[in-house]
Design a protein around this motif. Sequence first.
Motif, PDB file in Angstrom:
ATOM      1  N   GLU A 281      27.108  43.322  -8.036  1.00 48.77           N
ATOM      2  CA  GLU A 281      26.494  42.372  -8.972  1.00 48.77           C
ATOM      3  C   GLU A 281      26.730  40.968  -8.425  1.00 48.77           C
ATOM      4  O   GLU A 281      27.879  40.532  -8.276  1.00 48.77           O
ATOM      5  CB  GLU A 281      27.116  42.514 -10.355  1.00 48.77           C
TER       6      GLU A 281
ATOM      7  N   LYS B   7      23.563  34.981 -10.088  1.00 49.43           N
ATOM      8  CA  LYS B   7      22.132  34.692 -10.035  1.00 49.43           C
ATOM      9  C   LYS B   7      21.901  33.188  -9.963  1.00 49.43           C
ATOM     10  O   LYS B   7      22.682  32.402 -10.502  1.00 49.43           O
ATOM     11  CB  LYS B   7      21.429  35.279 -11.263  1.00 49.43           C
TER      12      LYS B   7
ATOM     13  N   MET C 119      20.307  30.326 -11.396  1.00 50.11           N
ATOM     14  CA  MET C 119      19.693  29.992 -12.679  1.00 50.11           C
ATOM     15  C   MET C 119      18.883  28.699 -12.610  1.00 50.11           C
ATOM     16  O   MET C 119      18.164  28.369 -13.542  1.00 50.11           O
ATOM     17  CB  MET C 119      20.762  29.906 -13.774  1.00 50.11           C
TER      18      MET C 119
ATOM     19  N   ARG D 191      10.508  32.200 -10.910  1.00 44.86           N
ATOM     20  CA  ARG D 191      11.381  32.534 -12.027  1.00 44.86           C
ATOM     21  C   ARG D 191      11.191  34.020 -12.350  1.00 44.86           C
ATOM     22  O   ARG D 191      10.072  34.515 -12.453  1.00 44.86           O
ATOM     23  CB  ARG D 191      11.044  31.695 -13.257  1.00 44.86           C
ATOM     24  N   GLN D 192      12.302  34.700 -12.512  1.00 44.09           N
ATOM     25  CA  GLN D 192      12.308  36.124 -12.833  1.00 44.09           C
ATOM     26  C   GLN D 192      12.332  36.317 -14.357  1.00 44.09           C
ATOM     27  O   GLN D 192      12.625  35.376 -15.094  1.00 44.09           O
ATOM     28  CB  GLN D 192      13.520  36.791 -12.176  1.00 44.09           C
ATOM     29  N   PRO D 193      12.029  37.520 -14.839  1.00 38.72           N
ATOM     30  CA  PRO D 193      12.014  37.757 -16.292  1.00 38.72           C
ATOM     31  C   PRO D 193      13.328  37.392 -17.002  1.00 38.72           C
ATOM     32  O   PRO D 193      13.305  36.995 -18.167  1.00 38.72           O
ATOM     33  CB  PRO D 193      11.730  39.257 -16.409  1.00 38.72           C
ATOM     34  N   ASP D 194      14.467  37.473 -16.287  1.00 38.70           N
ATOM     35  CA  ASP D 194      15.753  37.132 -16.907  1.00 38.70           C
ATOM     36  C   ASP D 194      16.077  35.635 -16.829  1.00 38.70           C
ATOM     37  O   ASP D 194      17.159  35.203 -17.226  1.00 38.70           O
ATOM     38  CB  ASP D 194      16.889  37.948 -16.288  1.00 38.70           C
ATOM     39  N   GLY D 195      15.149  34.836 -16.287  1.00 39.59           N
ATOM     40  CA  GLY D 195      15.341  33.390 -16.183  1.00 39.59           C
ATOM     41  C   GLY D 195      15.933  32.926 -14.860  1.00 39.59           C
ATOM     42  O   GLY D 195      15.998  31.737 -14.597  1.00 39.59           O
ATOM     43  N   SER D 196      16.360  33.862 -14.021  1.00 41.69           N
ATOM     44  CA  SER D 196      16.895  33.492 -12.706  1.00 41.69           C
ATOM     45  C   SER D 196      15.741  33.226 -11.745  1.00 41.69           C
ATOM     46  O   SER D 196      14.574  33.459 -12.072  1.00 41.69           O
ATOM     47  CB  SER D 196      17.807  34.599 -12.176  1.00 41.69           C
TER      48      SER D 196
END
Length: 124
Positions: free
Chosen positions: A3, A6, A8, A101-106
């Motif tokens: 993990e 990310k 942000m 931008r990714q779906p999780d905001g990253s």
Amino acid sequence: MTEYEKAMRPEDITRLFVERSNAGDAAGVAALYEENAVLAYPPGSQTVGRQAIRELWEKVLDVRPRFTPEEPLPTLISGDLALTSTPPKDGAGARAQVVRRQPDGSWLRVLDQPEFVTPSATGA
């Protein structure tokens, strides 16, 4: 699977790249790219896809290069796309990346042009 922190903000990717590269973590560097990202490296060619980018960075990081942070230029953001860039300390001309931008905001890199150089004049 590890993990990773990310990005942000689009500008976080440059910092994470330096940290992971200096740690010899090719998988961590590749994790900064979308699955089908395009990296304009080695010079004159393209490396396409996260797995290919990881394999490339494994070879590059085998020789243990040392990267230093470069101050980012202002980021241009339009919706879920952003253009990041830095003026490199090594005189390579410029560096520019398109990130999404990714779906999780990253944010992840989609296109990466690590160096722009003026071609040498031929025949002069």
